[in-house]
Design an enzyme around this catalytic site. Structure first.
Site, PDB file in Angstrom:
ATOM      1  N   HIS A  68      38.121  38.793  34.326  1.00  0.00           N
ATOM      2  CA  HIS A  68      36.782  38.659  34.910  1.00  0.00           C
ATOM      3  C   HIS A  68      36.420  39.856  35.784  1.00  0.00           C
ATOM      4  CE1 HIS A  68      37.516  34.526  33.505  1.00  0.00           C
ATOM      5  NE2 HIS A  68      36.209  34.477  33.351  1.00  0.00           N
ATOM      6  N   HIS A  95      31.043  34.992  39.848  1.00  0.00           N
ATOM      7  CA  HIS A  95      32.334  35.667  39.643  1.00  0.00           C
ATOM      8  C   HIS A  95      32.544  36.845  40.581  1.00  0.00           C
ATOM      9  CE1 HIS A  95      34.785  33.654  36.704  1.00  0.00           C
ATOM     10  NE2 HIS A  95      33.648  33.122  36.306  1.00  0.00           N
ATOM     11  N   HIS A 109      31.035  25.967  38.551  1.00  0.00           N
ATOM     12  CA  HIS A 109      30.478  26.014  37.190  1.00  0.00           C
ATOM     13  C   HIS A 109      29.826  24.677  36.839  1.00  0.00           C
ATOM     14  CE1 HIS A 109      31.470  29.697  34.942  1.00  0.00           C
ATOM     15  NE2 HIS A 109      32.523  29.807  35.731  1.00  0.00           N
ATOM     16  N   HIS A 119      32.109  36.375  27.025  1.00  0.00           N
ATOM     17  CA  HIS A 119      32.803  35.233  27.634  1.00  0.00           C
ATOM     18  C   HIS A 119      33.118  34.176  26.590  1.00  0.00           C
ATOM     19  CE1 HIS A 119      33.463  32.054  30.804  1.00  0.00           C
ATOM     20  NE2 HIS A 119      34.125  33.085  31.278  1.00  0.00           N
ATOM     21  N   HIS A 151      37.055  27.932  41.489  1.00  0.00           N
ATOM     22  CA  HIS A 151      35.810  28.408  40.876  1.00  0.00           C
ATOM     23  C   HIS A 151      35.242  27.422  39.853  1.00  0.00           C
ATOM     24  CE1 HIS A 151      36.373  29.653  36.666  1.00  0.00           C
ATOM     25  NE2 HIS A 151      35.266  30.363  36.729  1.00  0.00           N
ATOM     26  N   PHE A 191      32.099  27.193  29.114  1.00  0.00           N
ATOM     27  CA  PHE A 191      32.427  28.612  29.121  1.00  0.00           C
ATOM     28  C   PHE A 191      31.743  29.412  28.008  1.00  0.00           C
ATOM     29  CE2 PHE A 191      36.491  27.590  31.623  1.00  0.00           C
ATOM     30  CZ  PHE A 191      35.840  27.815  32.813  1.00  0.00           C
ATOM     31  N   HIS A 224      41.477  31.701  30.518  1.00  0.00           N
ATOM     32  CA  HIS A 224      41.477  30.655  31.538  1.00  0.00           C
ATOM     33  C   HIS A 224      42.809  29.925  31.464  1.00  0.00           C
ATOM     34  CE1 HIS A 224      37.128  31.272  30.818  1.00  0.00           C
ATOM     35  NE2 HIS A 224      37.144  31.314  32.128  1.00  0.00           N
TER      36      HIS A 224
HETATM   37 CU1  C2O Z   1      35.633  32.714  32.480  1.00  0.00          CU
HETATM   38 CU2  C2O Z   1      33.883  31.296  35.551  1.00  0.00          CU
HETATM   39  O1  C2O Z   1      34.743  31.679  33.902  1.00  0.00           O
END
Ligand code: C2O
Length: 578
Positions: free
Chosen positions: A203, A355, A325, A173, A321, A342, A194
């Site tokens: 993802h 995810h 985070h 990631h 989403h 990230f 992203h």
């Molecule tokens: Cu690549 Cu929830 O992120």
């Protein structure tokens, strides 16, 4: 900007009306039409994420200039404007281009690149594999839980240089989100997963291999990653399986104030320390980002190609989403580690279950709300590299992940309590007219967003036919400049007549939120678009006959300056029409 400062600068409801008379260049030249419409030419992809020349970090990556990726040789000459008929130029990850990541301030330097492989095989769909059924994490108990914990324990026990190890998996990631891979022979930008259409397929693949590796470590091909069912009241707090300190599923770097039974706040504004999320508000938020979204670009994000055709806009799935985070990570760490940034989020086992739910919502969007996958070749042929459970490096394309059944996994069918949670307008047309007789002015651009600001954005067309609406989603577009290594959130209200600080996602007028999670800082990459589909929204507000969209921007958190460089209405950016 610290929250205190934002709050101090918020004026009383009637005093933030913009007084400028400047007219946005994007919207001034199209007369309002009500007959059959000719749509203005797209201005969708004229801005690049990053413009040219390297910063220190890029220079340190040495000979990337010699690395050709895909058809990257065309890169230097490619137009910045998206052209669906152009020679295909998908993003194709090259392991040799992997370099030092671009980390936010305060992050401990780490190398994120995976070990190099001498051989890369193309992905082959699995045959004879049992179906893996992903369940809500709050329903995982007994034997299943024991297996999950054991699998993660074994993954943590692998040596760091094993590509299947916990560290290497987390670093995937980091590499894909912090500018490690070069995009093509022109420098920069780098591969980013992203703020563009690579978000969903990248993802999905990431979880696929992670799950297969865990299954192979415990020799159970039916092993399935649970999903953090934060769209259901029973799953809205951090699932208990992640909070046992003795368990391999525990991560110490989480927000101490957000432990069960505190519910996740999908519209978290960082007010107070112990506020619990609200079920109805979360439903409204999920509804808005999933059920309410039709145009594929508004759902998946902007196109992202090698060779210069780059833009930067997160889809609603990604935006939804993001808040989870930031809410989960530890605010006492410099970048909200682990989940709040990230580069580090893959170190928290909950990341993969978060995810898993995001991936599930993609499926739900297609199965229940008529969502349609992208068919652009540059999307379909974009590719990533992952190590499989046998330590072989495999190349996968976005196209190969679109049919979940071919990957042999599915989601347990559980209730979707938000599917009819369409918010109601706070005021109707007549009430609106009585409340503000004075029309708003266009925005004074560029607009530094340090207080609540209202303005009018001109529409090119009004009262379009049903067919036209179905064909072209009207959208409200903001070009935003900000530091991508910092968290940012602002809300967008339309035709809002009350106190803007009181608007919530439960109001139909709450059109959406722009949310950034700390990722790669890059002085050359400071802009993104925020695109919100508004066709149905305007109908619901009885506002489709208005000449302007009345907009109120409400800054919630973020570091100054967040600047709005442009605000306009578009008829193609949500739908990839040209
Ligand atoms: Cu690549 Cu929830 O992120």
């Amino acid at each position: 900007m610290p929250l205190v400062t934002i709050m101090a600068s918020i004026s009383t409801p009637l005093s933030f009306l913009s007084t400028t008379t400047n007219v946005s260049a994007a919207t001034s030249s199209f007369p309002l039409q009500t007959k059959r419409h000719r749509y203005p030419k797209s201005k969708r992809h004229i801005s690049r994420v990053s413009c040219n020349g390297g910063d220190d970090n890029i220079i340190s990556k040495g000979n990337r200039r010699d690395v050709l990726i895909g058809l990257g040789g065309l890169g230097a000459a490619a137009s910045f404007t998206y052209n669906p008929f152009a020679v295909a130029n998908p993003v194709v990850t090259d392991q040799n281009s992997c370099g030092r990541p671009n980390l936010p301030a305060g992050a401990k330097p780490i190398p994120c690149c995976p070990p190099k492989a001498t051989n890369i095989s193309d992905f082959v769909f699995p045959s004879n594999q049992p179906l893996r059924v992903r369940k809500p994490a709050h329903l995982v108990t007994g034997d299943e839980l024991a297996k999950y914990k054991e699998a993660i324990r074994l993954m943590r026990a692998l040596p760091d240089d094993d590509p299947r190890s916990f560290t290497q998996q987390a670093n995937i990631h980091c590499a894909y989100c912090h500018d490690s891979y070069a995009l093509d022979s022109t420098l920069p930008p780098q591969v980013k997963v992203h703020f563009n259409w690579l978000f969903a397929p990248f993802h999905r693949w990431y979880l696929y291999f992670y799950e297969r590796i865990l299954g192979s470590l415990i020799k159970d091909p039916t092993f399935a990653l649970p999903f953090w069912n934060w769209d259901h009241p029973d799953g809205m707090d951090i699932p208990a399986i992640f909070t046992d300190r003795r368990s391999s599923l525990f991560d110490a770097k989480r927000n101490a104030n957000h432990q069960p039974p505190v519910l996740v706040d999908l519209d978290w504004n960082r007010r107070g320390v112990d506020t619990s999320g609200e079920v109805e508000k979360n439903y409204a938020k999920v509804y808005k980002c999933i059920a309410d979204v039709k145009g594929p670009a508004c759902f998946f994000g902007s196109s992202f190609q090698a060779g210069g055709g780059v833009s930067s806009a997160a889809g609603s799935l990604e935006t939804l989403h993001n808040t989870c985070h930031s809410w989960t990570g530890d605010p006492t760490d410099p970048n909200g580690e682990d989940m709040g940034s990230f580069y580090s989020s893959g170190r928290d086992p909950i990341f993969y279950c978060h995810h898993s739910n995001v991936d599930r919502l993609w499926t739900i969007w297609k199965e229940k709300f008529g969502g349609v996958d992208l068919s652009d070749t540059d999307y379909l042929k974009s590719s990533f590299l992952f190590y499989d459970e046998n330590k072989n490096l495999v190349r996968v394309t976005s196209e190969q992940c679109l049919d979940q059944s071919k990957l042999r996994y599915t989601y347990m069918d559980v209730p979707i309590p938000w599917q009819n949670a369409k918010p109601k307008p706070a005021t109707n047309k007549a009430q609106r007219a009585a409340l503000t007789p004075t029309p708003l002015n266009p925005p004074n651009l560029p607009l530094v967003l340090n207080s609540i600001t209202s303005f009018a954005v001109k529409r090119q067309f009004k009262s379009r036919s049903k067919e036209e609406k179905a064909e072209r989603e009207e959208s409200l577009v903001f070009e935003v400049a900000f530091d991508k290594s910092k968290d940012v959130k602002f809300d967008v209200l339309v035709f809002w007549k009350g106190d803007p600080t009181q608007a919530t996602p439960k109001d139909r007028e709450f059109a959406g939120s722009f949310v950034n999670v700390s990722h790669a800082p890059n002085a050359k990459d400071t802009t993104a678009k925020f695109i919100i589909g508004i066709t149905d929204l305007l109908d619901d507000l009885e506002a489709d006959d208005e000449d302007n969209v009345e907009v109120t921007l409400v800054p919630q958190y973020g570091v100054v300056p967040v600047t709005i460089n442009n605000a306009y209405v578009s008829y193609d950016e949500c739908s990839f029409k040209t």
